[in-house]
Design a protein around this motif. Structure first.
Motif, PDB file in Angstrom:
ATOM      1  N   ILE A   8       0.208   8.879   9.260  1.00 54.30           N
ATOM      2  CA  ILE A   8      -0.880   9.311   8.847  1.00 54.30           C
ATOM      3  C   ILE A   8      -1.385   8.750   7.378  1.00 54.30           C
ATOM      4  CG2 ILE A   8      -0.472  11.522   7.848  1.00 54.30           C
ATOM      5  CD1 ILE A   8      -3.328  11.985  10.003  1.00 54.30           C
ATOM      6  N   PHE A   9      -0.214   8.685   6.424  1.00 55.14           N
ATOM      7  CA  PHE A   9      -0.478   8.027   5.169  1.00 55.14           C
ATOM      8  C   PHE A   9      -0.915   6.669   5.261  1.00 55.14           C
ATOM      9  CE2 PHE A   9       1.816  12.027   3.189  1.00 55.14           C
ATOM     10  CZ  PHE A   9       0.592  12.806   3.574  1.00 55.14           C
ATOM     11  N   ALA A  10      -0.105   5.950   6.242  1.00 56.89           N
ATOM     12  CA  ALA A  10      -0.388   4.473   6.279  1.00 56.89           C
ATOM     13  C   ALA A  10      -2.055   4.204   6.782  1.00 56.89           C
ATOM     14  CB  ALA A  10       0.429   3.932   7.242  1.00 56.89           C
ATOM     15  N   LYS A  11      -2.158   5.154   7.516  1.00 59.13           N
ATOM     16  CA  LYS A  11      -3.739   5.188   8.134  1.00 59.13           C
ATOM     17  C   LYS A  11      -4.650   5.419   6.864  1.00 59.13           C
ATOM     18  CE  LYS A  11      -2.774   5.826  12.832  1.00 59.13           C
ATOM     19  NZ  LYS A  11      -2.954   6.943  13.809  1.00 59.13           N
ATOM     20  N   ILE A  12      -4.217   6.185   5.927  1.00 60.82           N
ATOM     21  CA  ILE A  12      -4.921   6.499   4.585  1.00 60.82           C
ATOM     22  C   ILE A  12      -5.029   5.485   3.721  1.00 60.82           C
ATOM     23  CG2 ILE A  12      -5.071   7.898   2.643  1.00 60.82           C
ATOM     24  CD1 ILE A  12      -4.547  10.376   4.330  1.00 60.82           C
ATOM     25  N   LEU A  13      -3.911   4.768   3.630  1.00 63.81           N
ATOM     26  CA  LEU A  13      -4.010   3.613   2.653  1.00 63.81           C
ATOM     27  C   LEU A  13      -4.543   2.646   3.398  1.00 63.81           C
ATOM     28  CD1 LEU A  13      -0.156   3.681   1.830  1.00 63.81           C
ATOM     29  CD2 LEU A  13      -2.105   3.455   0.196  1.00 63.81           C
ATOM     30  N   ARG A  14      -4.706   2.368   4.573  1.00 63.70           N
ATOM     31  CA  ARG A  14      -5.533   1.135   5.265  1.00 63.70           C
ATOM     32  C   ARG A  14      -7.077   1.697   5.276  1.00 63.70           C
ATOM     33  NH1 ARG A  14      -1.099   0.687   9.039  1.00 63.70           N
ATOM     34  NH2 ARG A  14      -2.091   2.001  10.615  1.00 63.70           N
ATOM     35  N   GLY A  15      -7.524   2.804   4.991  1.00 66.46           N
ATOM     36  CA  GLY A  15      -9.080   3.234   5.021  1.00 66.46           C
ATOM     37  C   GLY A  15      -9.421   3.461   6.419  1.00 66.46           C
ATOM     38  N   GLU A  16      -8.332   3.728   7.307  1.00 64.38           N
ATOM     39  CA  GLU A  16      -8.632   4.218   8.617  1.00 64.38           C
ATOM     40  C   GLU A  16      -9.252   5.725   8.879  1.00 64.38           C
ATOM     41  OE1 GLU A  16      -5.876   0.488  10.282  1.00 64.38           O
ATOM     42  OE2 GLU A  16      -5.543   2.789  10.963  1.00 64.38           O
ATOM     43  N   ILE A  17      -8.510   6.543   7.860  1.00 62.54           N
ATOM     44  CA  ILE A  17      -9.000   7.931   7.934  1.00 62.54           C
ATOM     45  C   ILE A  17      -9.368   8.122   6.349  1.00 62.54           C
ATOM     46  CG2 ILE A  17      -7.938   8.464  10.186  1.00 62.54           C
ATOM     47  CD1 ILE A  17      -5.685  10.027   8.591  1.00 62.54           C
ATOM     48  N   PRO A  18     -10.080   9.140   6.366  1.00 61.35           N
ATOM     49  CA  PRO A  18     -10.539   9.431   4.806  1.00 61.35           C
ATOM     50  C   PRO A  18      -9.587  10.215   4.111  1.00 61.35           C
ATOM     51  CG  PRO A  18     -11.878  10.803   6.523  1.00 61.35           C
ATOM     52  CD  PRO A  18     -10.936   9.968   7.374  1.00 61.35           C
ATOM     53  N   CYS A  19      -9.592  10.572   2.833  1.00 54.69           N
ATOM     54  CA  CYS A  19      -8.964  11.373   2.070  1.00 54.69           C
ATOM     55  C   CYS A  19      -9.749  11.765   0.872  1.00 54.69           C
ATOM     56  CB  CYS A  19      -7.667  10.737   1.539  1.00 54.69           C
ATOM     57  SG  CYS A  19      -7.654   9.559   0.320  1.00 54.69           S
ATOM     58  N   GLU A  20      -9.293  12.962   0.295  1.00 49.50           N
ATOM     59  CA  GLU A  20     -10.160  13.453  -0.804  1.00 49.50           C
ATOM     60  C   GLU A  20      -9.321  12.742  -2.194  1.00 49.50           C
ATOM     61  OE1 GLU A  20     -11.619  17.451  -2.804  1.00 49.50           O
ATOM     62  OE2 GLU A  20     -10.818  17.520  -1.117  1.00 49.50           O
ATOM     63  N   LYS A  21      -9.745  11.512  -2.593  1.00 49.80           N
ATOM     64  CA  LYS A  21      -9.205  10.731  -3.501  1.00 49.80           C
ATOM     65  C   LYS A  21      -9.206  11.333  -4.935  1.00 49.80           C
ATOM     66  CE  LYS A  21      -9.677   6.153  -3.245  1.00 49.80           C
ATOM     67  NZ  LYS A  21     -10.214   4.726  -3.483  1.00 49.80           N
ATOM     68  N   ILE A  22      -8.027  11.254  -5.422  1.00 48.79           N
ATOM     69  CA  ILE A  22      -8.077  11.669  -7.032  1.00 48.79           C
ATOM     70  C   ILE A  22      -7.793  10.317  -7.896  1.00 48.79           C
ATOM     71  CG2 ILE A  22      -6.788  12.929  -8.715  1.00 48.79           C
ATOM     72  CD1 ILE A  22      -5.781  14.733  -6.236  1.00 48.79           C
ATOM     73  N   TYR A  23      -7.077   9.553  -7.559  1.00 48.38           N
ATOM     74  CA  TYR A  23      -6.757   8.234  -8.243  1.00 48.38           C
ATOM     75  C   TYR A  23      -6.023   7.269  -7.702  1.00 48.38           C
ATOM     76  CZ  TYR A  23      -4.462   5.573 -11.778  1.00 48.38           C
ATOM     77  OH  TYR A  23      -3.858   4.469 -12.408  1.00 48.38           O
ATOM     78  N   GLU A  24      -6.406   5.919  -7.762  1.00 45.76           N
ATOM     79  CA  GLU A  24      -5.764   4.768  -7.122  1.00 45.76           C
ATOM     80  C   GLU A  24      -5.678   3.653  -8.086  1.00 45.76           C
ATOM     81  OE1 GLU A  24      -8.193   3.438  -3.794  1.00 45.76           O
ATOM     82  OE2 GLU A  24      -6.525   2.110  -3.133  1.00 45.76           O
ATOM     83  N   ASP A  25      -4.449   2.855  -8.072  1.00 45.90           N
ATOM     84  CA  ASP A  25      -3.990   1.905  -8.714  1.00 45.90           C
ATOM     85  C   ASP A  25      -3.544   1.047  -7.958  1.00 45.90           C
ATOM     86  OD1 ASP A  25      -1.605   2.465  -9.105  1.00 45.90           O
ATOM     87  OD2 ASP A  25      -1.711   3.248 -11.030  1.00 45.90           O
ATOM     88  N   ASP A  26      -2.566  -0.097  -8.355  1.00 47.89           N
ATOM     89  CA  ASP A  26      -2.206  -1.071  -7.602  1.00 47.89           C
ATOM     90  C   ASP A  26      -1.015  -0.539  -6.911  1.00 47.89           C
ATOM     91  OD1 ASP A  26      -4.008  -2.956  -8.474  1.00 47.89           O
ATOM     92  OD2 ASP A  26      -2.652  -3.892 -10.054  1.00 47.89           O
ATOM     93  N   PHE A  27      -0.471   0.368  -7.592  1.00 47.73           N
ATOM     94  CA  PHE A  27       0.796   0.800  -7.052  1.00 47.73           C
ATOM     95  C   PHE A  27       0.998   2.216  -5.989  1.00 47.73           C
ATOM     96  CE2 PHE A  27       1.940  -1.529 -10.889  1.00 47.73           C
ATOM     97  CZ  PHE A  27       2.806  -2.423 -10.322  1.00 47.73           C
ATOM     98  N   ILE A  28      -0.181   2.891  -6.516  1.00 48.55           N
ATOM     99  CA  ILE A  28      -0.352   4.479  -5.891  1.00 48.55           C
ATOM    100  C   ILE A  28      -1.626   4.697  -5.482  1.00 48.55           C
ATOM    101  CG2 ILE A  28       1.609   5.399  -7.179  1.00 48.55           C
ATOM    102  CD1 ILE A  28      -0.636   7.053  -8.404  1.00 48.55           C
ATOM    103  N   LEU A  29      -1.958   5.707  -4.572  1.00 48.42           N
ATOM    104  CA  LEU A  29      -2.739   6.513  -4.278  1.00 48.42           C
ATOM    105  C   LEU A  29      -2.614   7.819  -4.296  1.00 48.42           C
ATOM    106  CD1 LEU A  29      -5.809   6.465  -2.796  1.00 48.42           C
ATOM    107  CD2 LEU A  29      -4.612   6.683  -0.663  1.00 48.42           C
ATOM    108  N   SER A  30      -3.368   8.637  -4.732  1.00 49.50           N
ATOM    109  CA  SER A  30      -3.326  10.064  -4.950  1.00 49.50           C
ATOM    110  C   SER A  30      -4.317  10.747  -4.466  1.00 49.50           C
ATOM    111  CB  SER A  30      -3.313  10.610  -6.275  1.00 49.50           C
ATOM    112  OG  SER A  30      -2.992  11.876  -6.403  1.00 49.50           O
TER     113      SER A  30
END
Ligand code: AMP
Length: 121
Positions: A8-30
């Protein structure tokens, strides 16, 4: 064990399922955990394909390692739970079967916004 591209997190990273994003940069997604266990319950995941902390520690580049730790620091400041605010938080990563890991993509739980209680229940 091979990394599962359909977790599921791979799908979130690919934008295939939504998330309530806090922060993103080149290395992480929160983003916020979908089933919060404390007042604030955020997740931090590396963008690279790592199953768990052991996998990350043995294969990640030094840049990815620094990026992950720095990223956690940015997120806790954004959430106003860092030691700068005098509050604090708990960071936790479940690893494999005995650790109770459900999603096979490395993630750190950040719990805060209130006293989070006993370390292990
Ligand atoms: P773990 O047991 O450490 O693998 O934790 C997995 C966490 O992912 C749990 O706390 C779930 O509530 C959370 N989770 C599962 N699916 C989602 C999702 N789509 N968005 C946000 N959090 C999720």
């Amino acid at each position: 064990m091979k990394y599962d591209d359909n977790n599921i997190f791979a799908k979130i990273l690919r934008g295939e399922i939504p998330c309530e994003k806090i922060y993103e940069d080149d290395f992480i997604l929160s983003f916020y955990d979908i089933n919060p266990q404390k007042k604030i319950h955020a997740l931090v995941i590396p963008k690279g394909k790592y199953i768990d902390l052991d996998d990350f520690s043995s294969r990640a580049t030094p840049e990815e390692m620094v990026g992950l730790l720095k990223g956690i620091n940015v997120v806790v400041k954004k959430l106003e739970i860092s030691t700068d605010t005098g509050k604090g938080y708990r960071v936790l990563s479940n690893i494999s079967e005995h650790g109770g890991q459900e999603v096979p993509h490395l993630h750190f739980h950040l719990f805060g916004g209130e006293k989070v209680g006993k370390m292990v229940q």
